[in-house]
Structures are given as structure tokens and as C-alpha cells.
Design a protein around this motif. Structure first.
Motif, PDB file in Angstrom:
ATOM      1  N   ALA A 247      31.342  -2.203   9.467  1.00  0.00           N
ATOM      2  CA  ALA A 247      30.950  -0.841   9.847  1.00  0.00           C
ATOM      3  C   ALA A 247      30.277  -0.800  11.207  1.00  0.00           C
ATOM      4  CB  ALA A 247      30.023  -0.250   8.782  1.00  0.00           C
ATOM      5  N   GLY A 248      29.995  -1.957  11.779  1.00  0.00           N
ATOM      6  CA  GLY A 248      29.414  -2.009  13.107  1.00  0.00           C
ATOM      7  C   GLY A 248      27.934  -1.725  13.161  1.00  0.00           C
ATOM      8  N   VAL A 249      27.230  -1.857  12.055  1.00  0.00           N
ATOM      9  CA  VAL A 249      25.806  -1.521  12.039  1.00  0.00           C
ATOM     10  C   VAL A 249      24.925  -2.771  11.941  1.00  0.00           C
ATOM     11  CG1 VAL A 249      26.176   0.766  11.054  1.00  0.00           C
ATOM     12  CG2 VAL A 249      25.891  -1.192   9.529  1.00  0.00           C
ATOM     13  N   VAL A 250      25.530  -3.961  11.953  1.00  0.00           N
ATOM     14  CA  VAL A 250      24.765  -5.204  11.879  1.00  0.00           C
ATOM     15  C   VAL A 250      25.104  -6.046  13.108  1.00  0.00           C
ATOM     16  CG1 VAL A 250      24.424  -7.350  10.608  1.00  0.00           C
ATOM     17  CG2 VAL A 250      24.654  -5.215   9.360  1.00  0.00           C
ATOM     18  N   SER A 251      24.099  -6.480  13.801  1.00  0.00           N
ATOM     19  CA  SER A 251      24.295  -7.336  14.966  1.00  0.00           C
ATOM     20  C   SER A 251      24.609  -8.756  14.510  1.00  0.00           C
ATOM     21  CB  SER A 251      23.049  -7.338  15.837  1.00  0.00           C
ATOM     22  OG  SER A 251      21.964  -7.936  15.146  1.00  0.00           O
ATOM     23  N   PRO A 252      25.215  -9.572  15.371  1.00  0.00           N
ATOM     24  CA  PRO A 252      25.517 -10.957  14.979  1.00  0.00           C
ATOM     25  C   PRO A 252      24.271 -11.741  14.581  1.00  0.00           C
ATOM     26  CG  PRO A 252      26.754 -10.359  16.933  1.00  0.00           C
ATOM     27  CD  PRO A 252      25.812  -9.229  16.672  1.00  0.00           C
ATOM     28  N   GLU A 253      23.164 -11.574  15.335  1.00  0.00           N
ATOM     29  CA  GLU A 253      21.934 -12.301  14.995  1.00  0.00           C
ATOM     30  C   GLU A 253      21.415 -11.897  13.628  1.00  0.00           C
ATOM     31  OE1 GLU A 253      22.465 -10.583  17.654  1.00  0.00           O
ATOM     32  OE2 GLU A 253      22.269 -11.867  19.428  1.00  0.00           O
ATOM     33  N   LEU A 254      21.409 -10.577  13.361  1.00  0.00           N
ATOM     34  CA  LEU A 254      20.918 -10.102  12.064  1.00  0.00           C
ATOM     35  C   LEU A 254      21.827 -10.575  10.936  1.00  0.00           C
ATOM     36  CD1 LEU A 254      18.975  -8.452  10.362  1.00  0.00           C
ATOM     37  CD2 LEU A 254      20.307  -6.404  10.913  1.00  0.00           C
ATOM     38  N   ALA A 255      23.144 -10.602  11.173  1.00  0.00           N
ATOM     39  CA  ALA A 255      24.064 -11.067  10.135  1.00  0.00           C
ATOM     40  C   ALA A 255      23.769 -12.505   9.739  1.00  0.00           C
ATOM     41  CB  ALA A 255      25.505 -10.933  10.628  1.00  0.00           C
ATOM     42  N   LEU A 256      23.469 -13.363  10.716  1.00  0.00           N
ATOM     43  CA  LEU A 256      23.156 -14.757  10.414  1.00  0.00           C
ATOM     44  C   LEU A 256      21.875 -14.871   9.593  1.00  0.00           C
ATOM     45  CD1 LEU A 256      24.019 -16.543  13.787  1.00  0.00           C
ATOM     46  CD2 LEU A 256      25.400 -16.382  11.726  1.00  0.00           C
ATOM     47  N   VAL A 257      20.871 -14.076   9.937  1.00  0.00           N
ATOM     48  CA  VAL A 257      19.611 -14.126   9.191  1.00  0.00           C
ATOM     49  C   VAL A 257      19.811 -13.628   7.763  1.00  0.00           C
ATOM     50  CG1 VAL A 257      17.237 -13.284   9.096  1.00  0.00           C
ATOM     51  CG2 VAL A 257      18.255 -13.879  11.293  1.00  0.00           C
ATOM     52  N   LEU A 258      20.611 -12.568   7.605  1.00  0.00           N
ATOM     53  CA  LEU A 258      20.868 -12.056   6.257  1.00  0.00           C
ATOM     54  C   LEU A 258      21.663 -13.063   5.428  1.00  0.00           C
ATOM     55  CD1 LEU A 258      21.696  -8.302   7.000  1.00  0.00           C
ATOM     56  CD2 LEU A 258      19.607  -9.251   6.011  1.00  0.00           C
ATOM     57  N   VAL A 259      22.561 -13.791   6.058  1.00  0.00           N
ATOM     58  CA  VAL A 259      23.275 -14.864   5.344  1.00  0.00           C
ATOM     59  C   VAL A 259      22.297 -15.941   4.895  1.00  0.00           C
ATOM     60  CG1 VAL A 259      24.903 -16.771   5.655  1.00  0.00           C
ATOM     61  CG2 VAL A 259      25.510 -14.478   6.414  1.00  0.00           C
ATOM     62  N   ALA A 260      21.357 -16.298   5.756  1.00  0.00           N
ATOM     63  CA  ALA A 260      20.329 -17.274   5.368  1.00  0.00           C
ATOM     64  C   ALA A 260      19.526 -16.770   4.177  1.00  0.00           C
ATOM     65  CB  ALA A 260      19.415 -17.558   6.552  1.00  0.00           C
ATOM     66  N   GLY A 261      19.144 -15.486   4.198  1.00  0.00           N
ATOM     67  CA  GLY A 261      18.397 -14.909   3.082  1.00  0.00           C
ATOM     68  C   GLY A 261      19.205 -14.869   1.805  1.00  0.00           C
ATOM     69  N   ALA A 262      20.506 -14.562   1.919  1.00  0.00           N
ATOM     70  CA  ALA A 262      21.361 -14.514   0.734  1.00  0.00           C
ATOM     71  C   ALA A 262      21.451 -15.884   0.064  1.00  0.00           C
ATOM     72  CB  ALA A 262      22.751 -14.014   1.114  1.00  0.00           C
ATOM     73  N   ASN A 263      21.594 -16.933   0.869  1.00  0.00           N
ATOM     74  CA  ASN A 263      21.674 -18.284   0.307  1.00  0.00           C
ATOM     75  C   ASN A 263      20.349 -18.715  -0.308  1.00  0.00           C
ATOM     76  OD1 ASN A 263      24.357 -19.905   0.981  1.00  0.00           O
ATOM     77  ND2 ASN A 263      24.001 -18.464   2.651  1.00  0.00           N
ATOM     78  N   LEU A 264      19.254 -18.325   0.311  1.00  0.00           N
ATOM     79  CA  LEU A 264      17.949 -18.664  -0.261  1.00  0.00           C
ATOM     80  C   LEU A 264      17.710 -17.885  -1.552  1.00  0.00           C
ATOM     81  CD1 LEU A 264      15.172 -19.987  -0.212  1.00  0.00           C
ATOM     82  CD2 LEU A 264      14.425 -18.219   1.403  1.00  0.00           C
ATOM     83  N   GLY A 265      18.008 -16.593  -1.534  1.00  0.00           N
ATOM     84  CA  GLY A 265      17.800 -15.774  -2.734  1.00  0.00           C
ATOM     85  C   GLY A 265      18.682 -16.188  -3.889  1.00  0.00           C
TER      86      GLY A 265
END
Length: 594
Positions: A247-265
Motif C-alpha cells: 500500500a506504500g505506507v511503510v518505509s523500507p527501514e520501518l519494514a525491517l524493524v517490524l519484521v524483527a518485532g514479528a520474529n521476536l513476538g
């Protein structure tokens, strides 16, 4: 102060406004059709978008659940065997975790299976952690498959799943149908999520929130972790982040951090699920959590640099999100697979065995394995202890029915957990002993011990899921037995406790005369049940209110107590069968006339 055109009207009349429309304070003219929506319309639209996203997310999680439960019901034993056989070396263990997670679409389910093996000493910490590293790779590959544009396949899978589930008469077939249906619902949910997130491209509020998260990576990590933990699925969270990226509302840097959070959670639910499963299981789940936390911290810190370096190699941010998820799991496997021995040793020192716990076996001595006679005596003593726990459960169950002890129900649940743990420990001990050289008498005694332990465990289940649930139902409905009914139930309970004491003596002494007396108790139990049921029906015919209200509870308690006594009395059968005193049937011969 205003310069209004003559034909401009705010009430929407037919006066010509032309393209100039309404001009305020010398500003740019605009058409009446371009007037902003009223705040109420904007709020309603935002609410509908939120409902669409939450509903599609719920459908996605439900599809995941159907796949997991369906595959476990259809192939649960095979998956457990696969994981158990994969414990011979780290590579095989990693592959076993990978395959199991691909099958059930849930690294949490794989983690719980591995933890249950670890709790029973069937899987070492090193091999269990290798299984978990494979499970991480499995869930990332599943995300890659589900990210393909397969929404056209969802109606067909839903149809096939419903047909297979409804037509199959076996549990395995129904499990396969459930899994196919779940996959179809997941694909449908992903399509719905994609449609629901489209309006977010134009939402200034969403952009501001995500922009704020992009500037605060720690909060973004916490947000992604919480989302995955609440959903109990890192897979669902990563798929959602990919849709936001599309949808174009997540920046590449934020996407990487959210992936890190998803794996931790995703590592939090398995740890919470095994909190009461023993120190070995907690070690495995904690090690997995620590490994993912380390990887998440590194990915969060390196997100700006990695986004700049990796972005030219990916078509868009969604592809970068998927690549980061797969790369995260692969890097963890490459880095930590050789380090599992020192890592697990560190966790073992930090979380040592708690030998003082009540449910820990007291008599199962590993040093006695070289002497089968001593080892069997130790197993018999532990089984007697298991019988004592069952006796405590019977008394607690009676106290719960009487309402004399408000805490009896909680203590009953804890006692049932102890029974399960002790039963598993006895089974594992005897399984290890069976590898030694045993003569015929030892094999017969081992069979008797195992049979009695299994019967005691079944009694614990009957008390916990049967008699205890009946007591809860009685309290919830605010019911009371009649004085005569409560007296009959109490007498049946007391006689059951006495029969348990006799069964314990028969098991220990293997006395033939005592075994005969125990078998005769079966007739007494049957008569007690029949007499109490008959008296209960007499009270029903008198239409006594207490009896009418508690009729089903009374009869169900009698039935469960009869089943408990049947398990207890069965300890005498191997002894009587060994001396040829057990007949094939208790049916009396029929005397024919003439």
C-alpha cells in the motif's frame, strides 16, 4: 470581506457556479463537488476500514488455526515421530523442524511439540533448539508461498475443504479437509486484507503514525513484537506488514524493524505455553526467545544500513520485507547452529533443575538400571506414590462436591498435573529399562506396573475432566443435592477410596487371596450404583425439587465412580490370570428345558 460570485450558493441550488465555484478570502476557487466530506462521514469511513482490516485479520488467524489443528489431527503422531527421529544430529533436527512447520503453518505448534519432548527427556536442549531454528525457516518459507498471488485459488480450496471434511468418516480425513479449508480461508483473508489496506495510502493519520514509528525504531520493534505475540503468529504479522508495504505506507527501514518485532513476538507464545511443563521445556523456549531477541536487536540497529544496501536488489518494499524475513531465519540458523552447545549450557546454568518440586519422581533411580529387580522395585514404589496422589484427588473431588473447601478445585487441578507428570516419568523409566536383559518374570512385573500406572492416570483424567467438571456445573447453577442423594454419593466416594487402598495392597503384595477379594468388590460397586440410581428415581417420582434439579449430575457421578472402580479393580486381573483363576466370561451357562 468576502467576494462571492452572484450565482454561488451553499445550499446546492441550480444557480450556475461555473468552474469558479466558491471563492473565500481571495483564495483559489473550487467546485462544490470538491467540498470536503463532513467529519461524520470521515469518521464512519475510517471505522469501516478498521473493521475490514480487523475482520480480515481474524479470518487470516482462523485459517492458520484450521491448518494447524487439521494437520495435527491428521498427521500429529507422524509429525511427532518425525521430530523425534530428527534428534540424532543437528542438521536432521533442523530439517525436522522445517518440515513440521511447513505442514502445520505454525512455528508455535512445532515449539510446543519440541518442548513436550524436552520435558520428558526425549529431546536434548541442543537438538530441541536445532528443531526451533528449522521451524523459523519453515514459517519464513510459508510466508513466501502465501505472498504469491493465489487469491483465485481460495474458492476452490474452500470448496474442496468443505467437501472432504463433510464426506470423510475418519478423523484423518476430516483433519485434511480442515487444513485445506484453512488454506483457502487464508488466501481469501489475504485478498481481503489487500483490499482493506488500499484506503490507507490516502490516510494522513496512518501515514503520520507510521512516520512516527519510523523515527522511533524501539517503539516500532515493540509494536511488531506485541502484534505477533497477540496474534500468536509471526507469519500473520509479516504478511500484514507486506500488505502495508504494498500500500506504500511503510518505509523500507520501518519494514525491517517490524519484521524483527514479528520474529521476536513469535517466540513469546511458545514460552508462555510451556511455563508449567518443567525446566527442560522452559529452557528450550527461553533459548529460542533469546536467539530471536538477539537477531531482532541486530536487525533493528542495522535496519537503516541494510535498507540502503538491499533496496536495489528488491522490486519494492514488500519484496524487501519477505526477503528480510527469510534472511533473518537463515542467518540465525547459520550463526547459532554451531553455537548451540555452549548456548544451551549457559541457559542450563542460569536455569538449573529444581529437584525439590513435589511432582518430581522420588524413587526412580537411574543408577538401578543395571539391576532390573531393583529398578522394577523403584518403579513400583513410584507407582504407589501415584496411587496416593489419585487418592488425594478423590478426596478433593468429594470436598468440592460438598462445598467444604473453596480452594479444593485449584488444588485438584494441580494434583492432576502432578499425576500426569509422574505417569510420564514412570513410562519413560520403564521404557529405558526394557532395553536391558529381562527374564520372563521381570517382563511380567514391568507389564503389571505399566498397566496399573496407566489405569491410575486414566482415573486422574476421569476425576479432573469428569467429576470436577460436574462439581463446577453444580456450583455454577447454584444447585444442591438432596440430603439422601449427597449421603449416597459420599458413601460411594468413601467406598471407592477404600477400594483404592485394597488395590494398592494387591499391587504391592501380589497376594492371590487379596486379589480375589478385590475382584469381588466389582459386584458390590455395581450394586451400589444400581441401588443409588433406584433410590434416586424414587425421589424423582416424588417430584422433589432438589432431586429433579440435580438428576443428571447425580447419575453422571455414579457412572464416573463406577468407571474409577473398574480401573482400580483391574490391577487384580494379571495376578489371577497368572494362576489360571480368571475365567473368560462371567456369563452363566443357560439351562435348556427338556
Amino acid at each position: 470581506m468576502t467576494d462571492l460570485h452572484a450565482g454561488a450558493m451553499l445550499d446546492g441550488s441550480d444557480a450556475p457556479c461555473g468552474s469558479a465555484g466558491l471563492q473565500l478570502f481571495g483564495g483559489e476557487p473550487f467546485s462544490a463537488t470538491a467540498l470536503p466530506r463532513q467529519p461524520e462521514d470521515s469518521e464512519i469511513g475510517s471505522t469501516l476500514v478498521l473493521i475490514d482490516i480487523l475482520g480480515a485479520g481474524a479470518l487470516l488467524l482462523w485459517g492458520l488455526r484450521l491448518i494447524k489443528t487439521g494437520m495435527l489431527r491428521a498427521f500429529g503422531s507422524s509429525l511427532r515421530v518425525w521430530i523425534g527421529r530428527g534428534a540424532s544430529n543437528r542438521i536432521k533436527a533442523l530439517i525436522a523442524g522445517f518440515v513440521a512447520t511447513l505442514a502445520v503453518q505454525s512455528s508455535t505448534a512445532t515449539a510446543v511439540i519440541a518442548a513436550s519432548f524436552a520435558a520428558r527427556d526425549l529431546l536434548s536442549g541442543v537438538m530441541g533448539q536445532a528443531v526451533m531454528l528449522g521451524a523459523n525457516i519453515g514459517t519464513s518459507v510459508a510466508a513466501a508461498v502465501l505472498s504469491l498471488d493465489l487469491h483465485w485459488l481460495s474458492p476452490l480450496l474452500i470448496l474442496i475443504g468443505v467437501v472432504v471434511f463433510s464426506r470423510s468418516g475418519r478423523a484423518g480425513g476430516k483433519g485434511i479437509g480442515r487444513a485445506i479449508l484453512g488454506l483457502g480461508l487464508m488466501l481469501l483473508a489475504l485478498d481481503l486484507l489487500g483490499q482493506a489496506t488500499e484506503p490507507m495510502r490516502e490516510s494522513a493519520v496512518v501515514r503520520q503514525v507510521l512516520l512516527a514509528l519510523g523515527g522511533a525504531p524501539l517503539f516500532a520493534l515493540i509494536f511488531g513484537t506485541g502484534l505477533a505475540a497477540l496474534a500468536s503468529s509471526s507469519l500473520a504479522t509479516v504478511l500484514f506488514v507486506m500488505l502495508l508495504a504494498q500500500a506504500g505506507v511503510v518505509s523500507p527501514e520501518l519494514a525491517l524493524v517490524l519484521v524483527a518485532g514479528a520474529n521476536l513476538g513469535g517466540a513469546i507464545p511458545p514460552y508462555l505455553a510451556v511455563m508449567s511443563d518443567g525446566v527442560q521445556a522452559r529452557r528450550l523456549a527461553l533459548t529460542n526467545l533469546a536467539v530471536r531477541a538477539g537477531g531482532a536487536a541486530v536487525l533493528t540497529l542495522a535496519a537503516p544500513l541494510l535498507a540502503r544496501l538491499a533496496q536495489p536488489y528488491f522490486a519494492d518494499t514488500a519484496a524487501l520485507t519477505l526477503g528480510a524475513h527469510i534472511g533473518f531465519s537463515l542467518v540465525l540458523a547459520v550463526v547459532f547452529l554451531p553455537l548451540l552447545t555452549p548456548l544451551c549450557a549457559l541457559v542450563e546454568r542460569w536455569m538449573p533443575h529444581q529437584a525439590a518440586l513435589d511432582f518430581a519422581p522420588k524413587y526412580l533411580d537411574d543408577s538401578a538400571m543395571s539391576s532390573p529387580t531393583i529398578a522394577l522395585a523403584a518403579a513400583a514404589r513410584e507407582t504407589l506414590r501415584l496411587g496416593d496422589l489419585v487418592g488425594e484427588m478423590l478426596q478433593l473431588s468429594l470436598d468440592t462436591l460438598r462445598g467444604h473447601d473453596d480452594l479444593a478445585r485449584d488444588r485438584l487441578s494441580a494434583a492432576e498435573d502432578e499425576v500426569d507428570r509422574l505417569h510420564n516419568a514412570i513410562k519413560i523409566y520403564l521404557a529405558r529399562l526394557s532395553r536391558e536383559e529381562l527374564d520372563a518374570d521381570d517382563i511380567r512385573r514391568m507389564s503389571e506396573i505399566l498397566s496399573y500406572a496407566v489405569n491410575l492416570e486414566h482415573i486422574g483424567d476421569l476425576i479432573d475432566s469428569g467429576l470436577s467438571e460436574l462439581a463446577i456445573k453444580k456450583d455454577r447453577r447454584r444447585l444442591s443435592f438432596s440430603p439422601e442423594g449427597m449421603e449416597e454419593i459420599s458413601a460411594f466416594y468413601q467406598r471407592t477410596i477404600e477400594i483404592l487402598a485394597v488395590a494398592q495392597s494387591v499391587f504391592l503384595s501380589r497376594d492371590e487371596n487379596l486379589a480375589r477379594d478385590l475382584v469381588k468388590c466389582k459386584v458390590e460397586v455395581r450394586q451400589m450404583e444400581a441401588l443409588s440410581a433406584e433410590r434416586h428415581m424414587e425421589r424423582l417420582r416424588e417430584r422433589r425439587l432438589e432431586t429433579v434439579e440435580t438428576s443428571s449430575l447425580h447419575l453422571d457421578i455414579l457412572r464416573d465412580l463406577k468407571r474409577v472402580n473398574a480401573h482400580l479393580i483391574s490391577v487384580a486381573y494379571p495376578i489371577l490370570d497368572g494362576i489360571g483363576a480368571l475365567g473368560d466370561t462371567r456369563l452363566q451357562p443357560v439351562k435348556r428345558k427338556g
